[in-house]
Design an enzyme around this catalytic site. Structure first.
Site, PDB file in Angstrom:
ATOM      1  N   LYS A 198      -4.959 -14.130 -14.283  1.00 34.66           N
ATOM      2  CA  LYS A 198      -5.905 -14.434 -13.291  1.00 34.66           C
ATOM      3  C   LYS A 198      -7.152 -13.858 -13.962  1.00 34.66           C
ATOM      4  O   LYS A 198      -8.268 -14.114 -13.710  1.00 34.66           O
ATOM      5  CB  LYS A 198      -5.347 -14.059 -12.019  1.00 34.66           C
ATOM      6  CG  LYS A 198      -6.579 -14.233 -11.113  1.00 34.66           C
ATOM      7  CD  LYS A 198      -5.848 -13.631  -9.597  1.00 34.66           C
ATOM      8  CE  LYS A 198      -7.074 -13.894  -8.621  1.00 34.66           C
ATOM      9  NZ  LYS A 198      -6.707 -13.375  -7.405  1.00 34.66           N
ATOM     10  N   GLU A 204      -1.019  -5.952 -21.280  1.00 34.81           N
ATOM     11  CA  GLU A 204       0.187  -6.445 -22.076  1.00 34.81           C
ATOM     12  C   GLU A 204      -0.141  -7.934 -22.557  1.00 34.81           C
ATOM     13  O   GLU A 204       0.007  -8.070 -23.511  1.00 34.81           O
ATOM     14  CB  GLU A 204       1.343  -6.423 -21.062  1.00 34.81           C
ATOM     15  CG  GLU A 204       1.738  -5.252 -20.572  1.00 34.81           C
ATOM     16  CD  GLU A 204       1.250  -4.743 -19.103  1.00 34.81           C
ATOM     17  OE1 GLU A 204       0.080  -5.079 -18.974  1.00 34.81           O
ATOM     18  OE2 GLU A 204       2.089  -4.290 -18.359  1.00 34.81           O
ATOM     19  N   GLY A 257      -2.253 -13.569  -7.350  1.00 34.41           N
ATOM     20  CA  GLY A 257      -1.377 -14.031  -8.734  1.00 34.41           C
ATOM     21  C   GLY A 257       0.185 -14.187  -8.463  1.00 34.41           C
ATOM     22  O   GLY A 257       0.608 -15.262  -8.937  1.00 34.41           O
ATOM     23  N   ARG A 258       0.781 -13.574  -7.266  1.00 34.57           N
ATOM     24  CA  ARG A 258       2.048 -13.833  -6.990  1.00 34.57           C
ATOM     25  C   ARG A 258       2.243 -15.206  -6.099  1.00 34.57           C
ATOM     26  O   ARG A 258       3.380 -15.580  -5.959  1.00 34.57           O
ATOM     27  CB  ARG A 258       2.722 -12.827  -6.391  1.00 34.57           C
ATOM     28  CG  ARG A 258       2.043 -12.189  -5.273  1.00 34.57           C
ATOM     29  CD  ARG A 258       2.702 -10.870  -4.696  1.00 34.57           C
ATOM     30  NE  ARG A 258       1.599 -10.201  -3.690  1.00 34.57           N
ATOM     31  CZ  ARG A 258       0.640  -9.537  -3.820  1.00 34.57           C
ATOM     32  NH1 ARG A 258       0.083  -9.327  -4.938  1.00 34.57           N
ATOM     33  NH2 ARG A 258      -0.017  -9.055  -2.783  1.00 34.57           N
ATOM     34  N   GLU A 343       5.364  -6.549  -3.910  1.00 33.32           N
ATOM     35  CA  GLU A 343       3.981  -6.287  -4.161  1.00 33.32           C
ATOM     36  C   GLU A 343       3.123  -6.849  -2.871  1.00 33.32           C
ATOM     37  O   GLU A 343       2.220  -6.205  -2.967  1.00 33.32           O
ATOM     38  CB  GLU A 343       3.547  -7.200  -5.266  1.00 33.32           C
ATOM     39  CG  GLU A 343       2.369  -6.691  -6.089  1.00 33.32           C
ATOM     40  CD  GLU A 343       2.143  -7.154  -7.301  1.00 33.32           C
ATOM     41  OE1 GLU A 343       1.903  -6.491  -8.325  1.00 33.32           O
ATOM     42  OE2 GLU A 343       1.684  -8.539  -7.199  1.00 33.32           O
ATOM     43  N   HIS A 374      31.043  -9.679  -9.166  1.00 35.73           N
ATOM     44  CA  HIS A 374      32.092  -8.862 -10.260  1.00 35.73           C
ATOM     45  C   HIS A 374      31.165  -7.353 -10.420  1.00 35.73           C
ATOM     46  O   HIS A 374      31.272  -7.035 -11.465  1.00 35.73           O
ATOM     47  CB  HIS A 374      32.359  -9.581 -11.460  1.00 35.73           C
ATOM     48  CG  HIS A 374      33.318 -10.882 -10.977  1.00 35.73           C
ATOM     49  ND1 HIS A 374      34.540 -10.633 -10.690  1.00 35.73           N
ATOM     50  CD2 HIS A 374      32.853 -12.088 -10.574  1.00 35.73           C
ATOM     51  CE1 HIS A 374      34.946 -11.797 -10.426  1.00 35.73           C
ATOM     52  NE2 HIS A 374      33.945 -12.620 -10.295  1.00 35.73           N
ATOM     53  N   LYS A 503      -2.193   1.703 -14.165  1.00 39.06           N
ATOM     54  CA  LYS A 503      -2.662   0.732 -15.419  1.00 39.06           C
ATOM     55  C   LYS A 503      -3.757   1.931 -16.048  1.00 39.06           C
ATOM     56  O   LYS A 503      -4.052   2.010 -17.441  1.00 39.06           O
ATOM     57  CB  LYS A 503      -3.436  -0.217 -14.876  1.00 39.06           C
ATOM     58  CG  LYS A 503      -2.517  -1.436 -14.377  1.00 39.06           C
ATOM     59  CD  LYS A 503      -3.241  -2.580 -14.106  1.00 39.06           C
ATOM     60  CE  LYS A 503      -2.250  -3.677 -13.472  1.00 39.06           C
ATOM     61  NZ  LYS A 503      -3.045  -4.919 -12.947  1.00 39.06           N
TER      62      LYS A 503
HETATM   63  O1  F6P Z   1      -0.385  -5.724 -11.884  1.00 36.56           O
HETATM   64  C1  F6P Z   1       0.083  -6.272 -10.749  1.00 36.56           C
HETATM   65  C2  F6P Z   1      -0.685  -7.578 -11.186  1.00 36.56           C
HETATM   66  O2  F6P Z   1      -2.101  -7.592 -10.939  1.00 36.56           O
HETATM   67  C3  F6P Z   1      -0.242  -8.722 -10.366  1.00 36.56           C
HETATM   68  O3  F6P Z   1      -0.513  -8.907  -9.269  1.00 36.56           O
HETATM   69  C4  F6P Z   1      -0.270 -10.057 -11.328  1.00 36.56           C
HETATM   70  O4  F6P Z   1       0.445 -11.114 -10.807  1.00 36.56           O
HETATM   71  C5  F6P Z   1       0.061  -9.370 -12.552  1.00 36.56           C
HETATM   72  O5  F6P Z   1      -0.620  -8.027 -12.426  1.00 36.56           O
HETATM   73  C6  F6P Z   1      -0.938 -10.223 -13.899  1.00 36.56           C
HETATM   74  O6  F6P Z   1      -2.263 -10.088 -13.576  1.00 36.56           O
HETATM   75  P1  F6P Z   1      -2.904 -11.148 -14.318  1.00 36.56           P
HETATM   76  O7  F6P Z   1      -2.713 -12.546 -14.008  1.00 36.56           O
HETATM   77  O8  F6P Z   1      -4.514 -11.077 -13.816  1.00 36.56           O
HETATM   78  O9  F6P Z   1      -2.998 -11.062 -15.806  1.00 36.56           O
END
Ligand code: F6P
Length: 539
Positions: A198, A204, A257-258, A343, A374, A503
């Site tokens: 987003k 990462e 995002g979620r 979150e 289990h 972060k």
């Molecule tokens: O670190 C949390 C977050 O901002 C989430 O809310 C989001 O889904 C994820 O990182 C990834 O963010 P992006 O889609 O901006 O890479």
């Protein structure tokens, strides 16, 4: 009033919680032959049976009054109207607009992006979109994390039986092993990367995307070929362009995002399973939206899920919520719900910035049944910490009812829910131990180890089948559950400021590890760990 605990509905529930704490659900069934029916709701292919919860009609009515007191109806109207309910960022949380049908009025280009997606998906799936040697695409690798990973990954896994020709893979972790393990199996000529972010600023994701690009170049592609193998899904056009990706599918800041799998973030679902499957999933979610928007509170499935959760968490003192899907293909559901619930509602200030005063989200965790039986079910049955469990049971998962394993899957799910409620009957156990020849202290000791009281709450969520429509409805129901809980706790479910500090600090530490920036004043533990790590890297 800022302190929720002092409100009339909260106080009333506090009294009911103290009373019902001593009551047994199995005797409630004995006294009320209608109980199962009374506490079962159905909508959009999902049936929620919450009759094994420690609730009675008085509790449910009081929970309804709590929701009314917290202005549930106004909040729901604001959600559907696209108002800026994410007050800390001044944005709407309008994921429901993404799943309105094509003939409904759509907003902000939702229609256009969906049409562009459909065209692109068709090109790729029919072999018209070609890689740098002219070969059609066989594998799609989604690079994204959190909401840009968990939803599409869950849906692709859940409906894997519908996969045709294109295989989808998901890379989230910055640990090189994640991407490396996938690249080793990929043919560079036939691999399409979707960089999903987003913000297009997530470290990462960008690091993995850079490595994937280099891998293509190392395998014979040129810079000019990159556009044949990389597309992006983002709200940040400039950053996508700067990264060198030409084709982008956009979405909007009003999609959290979620909550984003219904947008172009779900493009890997459409590529792997078909655009029709993606649209079916939207239709299922839309059916649940319609139910959530119109059903009265006492018949409203997502609202009931939410209120029962609040009852367990805030009034029965159960701090942990376990999700156990009895379907291998739904194995990724607990991880998806962890982000969605924790979150969203892992907050300790109200929308007005005051401390919440009450517990908000419980710890959400879980794993797939029957495997979980289990692993951690011992704790669910006999542990000191009692939990609230959601069993998710698709009526048809992978096999047919003729398969004995399929019958075992269902039998085990029902058995665990019943055992949690009933516990081990002491009289029967004494008879069993006596028959084994035990008596006196030996019998007492054995009895103490084997008996358990039960009365542990669970809900059963039956899915009519494990298909795109019903899955869409299930996920939308959980989204609305989270929303209703946020409304009752008076928190903003749509921001996540708590993840930002880590972060920023990771950026500083990375600079230190790469010796690009000077050290800041860390705590003693971090300093010592840094020294050990540097030492380890040297040796
Ligand atoms: O670190 C949390 C977050 O901002 C989430 O809310 C989001 O889904 C994820 O990182 C990834 O963010 P992006 O889609 O901006 O890479």
């Amino acid at each position: 009033m800022n302190d929720l605990r002092q409100t009339p509905a909260w106080r009333e529930l506090g009294v009911l919680g103290a009373e019902i704490g001593r009551a047994r659900v199995d005797s409630m069934f004995a006294h009320d032959p209608q109980r199962a029916e009374r506490f079962t709701l159905s909508a959009a292919g999902i049936t929620l049976d919450y009759s094994k919860q420690r609730v009675d009609p008085a509790v449910m009515a009081a929970l309804g009054r709590l929701a009314e007191q917290q202005r549930f109806h106004d909040a729901r109207r604001s959600l559907f109207a696209g108002e800026a309910i994410n007050n800390s960022e001044g944005r709407a949380a309008w994921h429901i607009a993404l799943r309105r049908p094509n003939d409904a009025p759509l907003h902000d280009g939702v229609h256009e992006v969906r049409a562009a997606m459909a065209e692109f998906v068709d090109d790729v799936r029919r072999g018209r979109w070609l890689g740098y040697t002219g070969a059609p695409i066989s594998d799609v690798v989604n690079i994204g994390i959190g909401g840009s990973d968990l939803g599409p990954r869950l849906v692709c896994d859940s409906l894997a039986q519908l996969r045709q020709r294109i295989h989808c893979h998901f890379v989230a972790n910055v640990d090189p092993a994640d991407l490396d393990d996938i690249l080793i199996r990929m043919d560079p000529e036939r691999t399409l990367f979707i960089v999903t972010s987003k913000s297009f600023g997530t470290a990462e994701t960008l690091a993995n995307a850079e490595v994937a690009r280099q891998w293509l170049l190392d395998n014979g592609a040129t810079e000019a070929d990159i556009s044949k193998h990389f597309v992006a899904v983002s709200t940040n056009k400039d950053a996508v362009r700067e990264f060198g990706i030409e084709r982008m599918f956009g979405f909007w800041d009003w999609v959290g995002g979620r909550f984003s799998l219904w947008s172009a973030v779900g493009i890997s679902i459409a590529l792997g399973l078909g655009m029709d499957v993606f649209e079916e999933m939207l239709a299922g979610a839309h059916a649940m939206d319609n139910h959530f928007e119109t059903a009265p509170l006492e018949q409203n499935l997502p609202a009931t899920l939410a209120l029962v959760g609040i009852w367990n968490n805030n009034f029965l003192g159960l701090p942990t919520h376990v999700v156990v899907p009895y379907a291998q293909r739904l194995a990724a559901l607990p991880a998806f719900l962890q982000q969605l619930e924790m979150e969203s509602n892992g907050k300790s200030v109200t929308r007005d910035g005051a401390p919440t005063q009450v517990e908000t989200v419980p710890t959400v965790w879980g794993s797939v049944g029957t495997n979980a039986q289990h692993a951690f079910f011992q704790m669910l049955h006999q542990g000191v910490l009692a939990a609230d469990v959601d069993f998710v049971l698709p009526l048809s998962a992978a096999g047919s009812a003729d398969d004995e394993r399929e019958r075992q899957r269902v039998a085990n799910c029902l058995a665990q829910a019943e055992a949690l409620m009933r516990g081990r009957d002491t009289k029967a156990l004494v008879a069993e131990l006596t028959a084994e020849g035990l008596s006196g202290t030996a019998l007492e000791k054995r009895l103490a180890a084997r008996r358990f009281d039960g009365n542990r709450p669970s809900s059963m969520l039956l899915m009519d089948r494990l298909d795109a429509r019903t899955l869409g409805a299930l996920l939308a129901a959980y989204e609305h559950k989270v929303f209703v809980q946020g409304v009752v706790w008076n928190i903003n479910s749509f921001d996540q400021w708590g993840v930002e500090l880590g972060k920023t600090m990771a950026g500083q530490l990375l600079g230190e590890l790469e010796e690009r920036v000077g050290a800041v004043d860390h705590d003693g533990s971090t300093d010592a760990l840094l020294a050990r790590i540097r030492q380890g890297w040297k040796s």
